[in-house]
Design an enzyme around this catalytic site. Structure first.
Site, mmCIF file in Angstrom:
data_model
loop_
_atom_site.group_PDB
_atom_site.id
_atom_site.type_symbol
_atom_site.label_atom_id
_atom_site.label_comp_id
_atom_site.label_asym_id
_atom_site.label_seq_id
_atom_site.Cartn_x
_atom_site.Cartn_y
_atom_site.Cartn_z
ATOM 1 N N SER A 66 0.819 -1.215 0.000
ATOM 2 C CA SER A 66 0.000 0.000 0.000
ATOM 3 C C SER A 66 0.855 1.267 0.000
ATOM 4 O O SER A 66 2.019 1.250 0.399
ATOM 5 C CB SER A 66 -0.914 0.016 1.222
ATOM 6 O OG SER A 66 -1.648 -1.178 1.302
HETATM 7 N N1 SAH Z 1 -0.150 -5.518 4.177
HETATM 8 C C1 SAH Z 1 0.493 -5.734 2.906
HETATM 9 C C2 SAH Z 1 -0.353 -5.352 1.720
HETATM 10 C C3 SAH Z 1 -1.271 -6.428 1.438
HETATM 11 S S1 SAH Z 1 -2.129 -6.488 -0.092
HETATM 12 C C4 SAH Z 1 1.816 -5.007 2.815
HETATM 13 O O1 SAH Z 1 2.172 -4.261 3.728
HETATM 14 O O2 SAH Z 1 2.518 -5.221 1.820
HETATM 15 C C5 SAH Z 1 -3.366 -7.619 0.465
HETATM 16 C C6 SAH Z 1 -2.887 -8.999 0.818
HETATM 17 O O3 SAH Z 1 -3.993 -9.720 1.316
HETATM 18 C C7 SAH Z 1 -2.348 -9.784 -0.361
HETATM 19 O O4 SAH Z 1 -1.080 -10.263 -0.081
HETATM 20 C C8 SAH Z 1 -3.363 -10.939 -0.511
HETATM 21 O O5 SAH Z 1 -2.762 -12.150 -0.945
HETATM 22 C C9 SAH Z 1 -3.885 -11.055 0.895
HETATM 23 N N2 SAH Z 1 -5.197 -11.682 1.007
HETATM 24 C C10 SAH Z 1 -6.279 -11.521 0.206
HETATM 25 N N3 SAH Z 1 -7.305 -12.264 0.663
HETATM 26 C C11 SAH Z 1 -6.860 -12.897 1.774
HETATM 27 C C12 SAH Z 1 -7.472 -13.811 2.691
HETATM 28 N N4 SAH Z 1 -8.733 -14.207 2.567
HETATM 29 N N5 SAH Z 1 -6.722 -14.268 3.708
HETATM 30 C C13 SAH Z 1 -5.434 -13.875 3.870
HETATM 31 N N6 SAH Z 1 -4.824 -13.020 3.038
HETATM 32 C C14 SAH Z 1 -5.520 -12.534 2.000
#
Ligand code: SAH
Length: 214
Positions: A66
C-alpha cells in the site's frame, strides 16, 4: 552500497516530511517507525527506486504494497502504545507487519499466498524482527488460537466485516478495515465499546480484494 543506503535513508525521511506529516499523521511513534523501516527492502530490486514514492507498488501475484500514507493512517488509528497484541490480515510484502512490530508487543499476520508469506518472513527475519508470527490461511477466519487482539488491521477490501474478526477483538480493541466493493472501499475504524460496536469512517480507499474460499 553504503551510498545507496544513504540515499534510501534520505528518501525515507522525505517521505515522512512530505507525505505523512502534511496529511495529518501526528503520532510521533508512528512517524518514527516510518523513519526506521526500510521500505525498499519489501519490493523487488527493479522497483526499489520507487519504494518511497507516494503510491502503492506491485509485489507479485497481483498484490500490492500500500501507499505509505494509507499504511500510516491505518496504523495511527490503532493507537498502539507498545503493549498490544495485533492481528494483521494480508501479510503481502510484510511492510505493514514491520511497522506494527515497531509499535506493538506482538504481531500475528495471516496471508493466503504461501509464497508471499514465506518471502515476507525471510525479509523480516533478515531485518531482525523477532515479534512477528506468520500463518498461511484464509484470514477471514482470523487467528482465533492467539486472540483476542487489542488491534486488528485488514489490508484487503471486503464487502462486509468478517464476524470472526469481531469475535477476536478484545474489549476496547480497535479494528481497521476497508469495506466496500472491489473497486472502492471506505476505511472503517470499528471500536468495541460497552454500548456495542462503534464505526468511524476514515475516508475512501482502494485495496486489492480479500479473497474468500467460499
Ligand atoms: N499488508 C500488505 C499489503 C497487502 S495487499 C503489505 O504491507 O505489503 C493484500 C494482501 O492480502 C495480499 O497479499 C493478498 O494475498 C492477501 N489476502 C487476500 N485475501 C486474503 C485472505 N482471505 N486471507 C489472507 N490473506 C488474503
Amino acid at each position: 552500497m553504503q551510498e545507496q543506503e544513504h540515499r534510501f535513508d534520505l528518501q525515507r525521511q522525505r517521505m515522512v516530511e512530505e507525505q505523512l506529516i502534511p496529511r495529518g499523521i501526528k503520532d510521533q511513534r508512528v512517524l518514527d517507525a516510518f523513519r526506521r523501516v526500510p521500505r525498499h527492502m519489501f519490493v523487488a530490486s527493479a522497483q526499489q527506486h520507487q519504494a518511497y514514492q507516494d503510491h502503492p507498488l506491485p509485489i507479485g501475484l497481483e498484490q500490492t504494497i500500500s501507499q505509505p500514507y494509507i499504511v500510516a493512517l491505518m496504523t495511527e488509528a490503532l493507537r498502539l502504545t507498545g503493549t498490544e497484541k495485533v492481528l494483521e490480515i494480508g501479510t503481502g510484502s510484510g511492510y505493514q507487519a514491520a511497522i506494527l512490530a515497531e509499535l506493538a508487543d506482538q504481531v500475528y499476520t495471516v496471508e493466503r499466498h504461501e509464497r508471499l508469506s514465506e518471502q515476507a518472513a525471510d525479509i523480516l527475519r533478515k531485518i531482525g524482527y523477532t515479534n512477528i508470527y506468520f500463518k498461511i490461511s484464509d484470514g477471514i477466519m482470523g487467528w482465533p488460537e492467539k486472540g483476542p487482539y487489542q488491534g486488528i488491521l485488514v489490508t484487503a477490501g471486503t464487502p462486509e466485516i468478517p464476524t470472526a474478526l469481531l469475535e477476536q477483538l478484545s474489549p476496547e480493541g480497535r479494528l481497521v478495515i476497508p469495506v466496500g466493493d472491489s473497486w472502492m472501499q471506505e476505511l472503517l475504524l470499528v471500536t468495541r465499546e460497552k454500548e456495542g460496536l462503534r464505526k468511524i469512517n476514515l475516508g475512501g480507499c482502494r485495496f486489492v480484494p480479500l479473497v474468500g474460499d467460499d
